[in-house]
Design an enzyme around this catalytic site. Structure first.
Site, PDB file in Angstrom:
ATOM      1  N   LYS A 206       5.682   1.501  -4.251  1.00 12.47           N
ATOM      2  CA  LYS A 206       5.701   0.089  -5.512  1.00 12.47           C
ATOM      3  C   LYS A 206       7.330   1.256  -6.056  1.00 12.47           C
ATOM      4  O   LYS A 206       7.073   0.156  -6.422  1.00 12.47           O
ATOM      5  CB  LYS A 206       5.186   1.112  -6.517  1.00 12.47           C
ATOM      6  CG  LYS A 206       3.964   1.536  -5.884  1.00 12.47           C
ATOM      7  CD  LYS A 206       3.161   0.266  -4.959  1.00 12.47           C
ATOM      8  CE  LYS A 206       1.686   0.245  -4.203  1.00 12.47           C
ATOM      9  NZ  LYS A 206       1.025  -0.438  -3.820  1.00 12.47           N
TER      10      LYS A 206
ATOM     11  N   TYR B 191     -12.129   1.789  -0.447  1.00 11.82           N
ATOM     12  CA  TYR B 191     -10.856   2.402  -0.006  1.00 11.82           C
ATOM     13  C   TYR B 191     -10.633   3.944  -1.303  1.00 11.82           C
ATOM     14  O   TYR B 191     -11.452   4.401  -1.766  1.00 11.82           O
ATOM     15  CB  TYR B 191     -10.139   1.232  -1.896  1.00 11.82           C
ATOM     16  CG  TYR B 191      -9.102   1.977  -2.304  1.00 11.82           C
ATOM     17  CD1 TYR B 191      -7.946   0.900  -1.896  1.00 11.82           C
ATOM     18  CD2 TYR B 191      -8.853   2.914  -3.153  1.00 11.82           C
ATOM     19  CE1 TYR B 191      -7.126   1.431  -2.342  1.00 11.82           C
ATOM     20  CE2 TYR B 191      -8.118   2.655  -3.771  1.00 11.82           C
ATOM     21  CZ  TYR B 191      -6.882   2.190  -3.464  1.00 11.82           C
ATOM     22  OH  TYR B 191      -5.612   2.667  -4.133  1.00 11.82           O
TER      23      TYR B 191
ATOM     24  N   TYR C  53      -3.371   4.851   2.187  1.00 15.71           N
ATOM     25  CA  TYR C  53      -2.677   4.180   2.600  1.00 15.71           C
ATOM     26  C   TYR C  53      -2.231   3.824   4.155  1.00 15.71           C
ATOM     27  O   TYR C  53      -2.018   3.557   4.859  1.00 15.71           O
ATOM     28  CB  TYR C  53      -1.595   3.581   1.609  1.00 15.71           C
ATOM     29  CG  TYR C  53      -1.857   2.809   0.517  1.00 15.71           C
ATOM     30  CD1 TYR C  53      -2.488   1.418   0.529  1.00 15.71           C
ATOM     31  CD2 TYR C  53      -2.185   4.070  -0.887  1.00 15.71           C
ATOM     32  CE1 TYR C  53      -3.196   0.822  -0.703  1.00 15.71           C
ATOM     33  CE2 TYR C  53      -3.023   2.673  -2.116  1.00 15.71           C
ATOM     34  CZ  TYR C  53      -2.842   1.198  -2.562  1.00 15.71           C
ATOM     35  OH  TYR C  53      -3.498   0.960  -2.812  1.00 15.71           O
TER      36      TYR C  53
END
Length: 336
Positions: free
Chosen positions: A49, A263, A289
């Site tokens: 990010k 998730y 992730y």
């Protein structure tokens, strides 16, 4: 592609290393594995990010913002990095965290990324699963404007055409590293979630005519949904760059076989991959992730998806800070 046309704040540690994973290559019997270390981008412990936030914060500054609003899951890596850069740039940060897992553990809710969010001085608000988080951010922004603030909304994962520029830039960086070191890259593999990383990579690699395919290992959505969402953002990113329609539908490939129960919910093969990378390459992954992305990579290697002489680059999207919220997912014995 001339990226200096776009506002950008430069704080990432770039270029990130491109390193061989010789031990894993040998253990798995090929292909030749490499890792692009975007866990080393520097901001708040690193992660993918950070690249997106360089362009997003550049846009926020250009628009005169004094407050940053974003959203993510409880253990959001994106929220952690956003809180950090907002603090460094003297902006207020409002984090809207969605409970996507139902995990009531103390570590999950207060350790890991959440602890770091608070260390960086962000204001945290918790929302139940399936909340319309975009609407929630818009509502908060209206309240802040009424109070005289100038909020800037960053979507979850920083995944819009502005944020995706960070991974267009990463694609160009990777190509330069490969060119300089003489590595012919046959595949790029990475965990794909909010779509901005894969959309940016695909746009950059296709627009530069690299002919390097990108395989996203989905951590949230089924294959068709993930590919559709990535393709849409890649198209919008290419248009934003000034090269509309350069990305074709067949350029976007995702595998949805490694999501597990959902998730943020660890999988056995994801935990196994985390241990494998730690014990053979001293590289830390996370259960949300990079662990699931690595699980997909390892399984596909064992299934013969790649040729033994291929050069496969695994893009490490970061996230090891979340490990501290997931100890119960590991079967480690008590020490004596």
């Amino acid at each position: 592609m001339h990226l200096p046309r776009f506002p950008r704040e430069r704080f990432a540690h770039l270029p990130t290393p491109l390193e061989p994973m010789s031990n894993l290559s040998k253990l798995l019997g090929g292909p030749n594995l490499w890792i692009k270390r975007d866990d080393c981008t520097g901001l708040a412990g690193g992660g993918n990010k950070t690249r997106k936030l360089e362009f997003l914060m550049g846009d926020a500054v250009a628009q005169g913002a004094d407050t940053i609003i974003t959203q993510g899951a409880t253990q959001s890596n994106h929220a952690r990095q956003t809180a950090a850069i907002a603090a460094k740039m003297g902006m207020e940060c409002r984090l809207l965290l969605e409970d996507r897992t139902g995990n009531e553990g103390v570590d999950y809710n207060y350790n890991g990324n959440v602890l770091m969010d608070q260390l960086y001085g962000a204001s945290l608000s918790k929302y139940p699963a399936d909340t319309d988080m975009n609407e929630a951010m818009d509502t908060l922004a209206e309240k802040l404007r009424a109070a005289g603030k100038f909020p800037y909304i960053i979507p979850g994962g920083g995944s819009n055409p502005v944020g995706a520029l960070g991974y267009v830039n990463a694609a160009l960086e990777l190509l330069m590293q490969a060119n300089d070191s003489g590595i012919r890259i046959d595949h790029v593999v990475h965990a794909t979630g909010s779509t901005g990383t894969q959309a940016g990579l695909v746009t950059g690699l296709v627009a530069s005519n690299s002919q390097i395919p990108v395989l996203g290992i989905s951590v949230r959505a089924p294959r068709e949904t993930q590919e559709t969402n990535v393709f849409r953002l890649a198209q919008n990113t290419a248009e934003y760059l000034g090269c509309p329609n350069v990305v074709k539908r067949q350029d976007v490939v995702a595998n949805g076989d490694y999501v597990g129960d959902g998730y943020g919910i660890p999988t056995k093969n994801g935990i196994d991959a985390i241990k494998l990378f730690a014990r053979h390459e001293s590289i830390l992954l996370d259960p949300v992730y990079s662990g699931k992305g690595a699980a997909g990579l390892v399984d596909l290697i064992r299934r013969g998806y790649f040729k033994s002489h291929d050069n496969v680059v695994f893009l490490h999207t970061g996230g090891s800070q979340a490990l501290y919220g997931y100890r119960e997912a590991f079967d480690f014995p008590s020490y004596s």
